[in-house]
Design an enzyme around this catalytic site. Structure first.
Site, PDB file in Angstrom:
ATOM      1  N   PRO A  94       1.000  -1.213  -0.547  1.00 15.21           N
ATOM      2  CG  PRO A  94      -0.221  -1.011   2.116  1.00 15.21           C
ATOM      3  CD  PRO A  94       0.814  -2.372   1.389  1.00 15.21           C
TER       4      PRO A  94
ATOM      5  NE  ARG B   5      11.440  -0.914  -3.670  1.00 14.82           N
ATOM      6  CZ  ARG B   5      10.653   0.952  -2.908  1.00 14.82           C
ATOM      7  NH1 ARG B   5      10.032   0.382  -3.135  1.00 14.82           N
ATOM      8  NH2 ARG B   5      11.839   1.262  -2.891  1.00 14.82           N
TER       9      ARG B   5
END
Ligand SMILES: [Zn+2]
Length: 287
Positions: free
Chosen positions: A2, A272
């Site tokens: 989130p 990432r």
């Protein structure tokens, strides 16, 4: 995971459904969910019984419930998969139920459900920060762009003061909070800047533009996130609902750029990925 808009949707739901209610009993079903509460699960439960939640608040991706008395709050980290669910008393238990709050009014329960258990809750002391009171673990976090007290010009100064690359500065929660990997990539694409641009030489107008774009994209995402809401379901986190957002670059590797048609590229970034349009966002020569 989130990001700010998703956490704000959760905050609104919590504020609507649990603010003003008195906790009757807290049941910690998995000790890992309260590992940040150093005195332990029994202390967590004992400290909250009989207390009233005054308000649900947020800064960046940090979420908390103010407790009566004005000195403490319950801070909640959603981690990768944490959910805050408001459920009727007696509703079937979720497989990954970690903490349950029952209320003195015998109304719907608050359940913290977290499959991967990276999230958690703790009681924290409130301390002054930026003209308000926040839980101590949040005090070092900068204001986020959706905070009414957010000062865009102060954020420009803080961003340009960092001696780093632009995307790293956008993700630095002490510069501006709440911008995560997804919205950083989207903001950079909107203004046509590459994330490896050095902040030190970034003109103020470009710093201002990228921060404004980040604010804009998060505001739009919040508008979309607010739609999947009903009285008994505070929010779904980490589920498919998050990923129907209209993303221009994030996760779009190989697809044509919506502005120029060049294939979007993916590069490794801090364990990432970063997604950019090689044509709209030229990589700086020195990088
Ligand atoms: Zn392009």
């Amino acid at each position: 995971m989130p990001e700010l808009p998703e956490v704000e949707v959760v905050r609104r739901g919590l504020h609507r459904h649990v603010a003003g209610r008195v906790v009757a009993e807290v049941e910690v079903r998995h000790p890992r969910a309260v590992r940040r509460h150093v005195p332990g699960a029994a202390d967590f439960a004992a400290r909250l019984a009989g207390r009233r939640f005054e308000a649900a608040r947020r800064r960046g991706k940090y979420l908390w419930l103010d407790l009566d008395g004005g000195a403490e709050a319950v801070i909640a980290h959603l981690g990768m998969s944490g959910q805050m669910l408001v459920r009727p008393v007696g509703a079937a238990e979720e497989t990954h139920l970690r903490v349950r709050f029952r209320f003195a009014d015998d109304g719907p329960e608050l359940r913290f459900v977290d499959q991967r258990t990276f999230g958690g809750m703790a009681v924290a002391e409130l301390v002054p920060s930026a003209g308000t009171l926040v839980p101590a673990p949040v005090a070092h976090i900068a204001l986020d762009p959706l905070d009414p007290a957010y000062d865009p010009e102060a954020a420009v100064v803080a961003l340009r003061r960092r001696r780093t690359e632009l995307k790293r500065a956008l993700l630095d929660q002490t510069v501006v909070s709440g911008i995560g990997n997804i919205y950083a990539d989207e903001a950079l694409w909107r203004v046509g800047l590459h994330g490896s641009r050095p902040t030190a030489s970034l003109p103020p107008a470009e710093a201002r533009a990228v921060l404004a774009a980040a604010t804009e994209v998060m505001t739009e995402a919040l508008g979309e996130g607010g739609t999947s809401f009903d009285a008994m379901y505070v929010n779904v986190n980490g589920e498919s609902g998050y990923f129907d957002r209209s993303l221009n670059v994030y996760g779009q590797e190989g697809r044509p750029c919506r502005r120029c048609g060049a294939p979007i590229r993916r590069d490794p970034f801090m364990n990432r990925s970063s997604f950019t349009c090689p044509s709209c966002q030229p990589r700086p020569r020195t990088a």
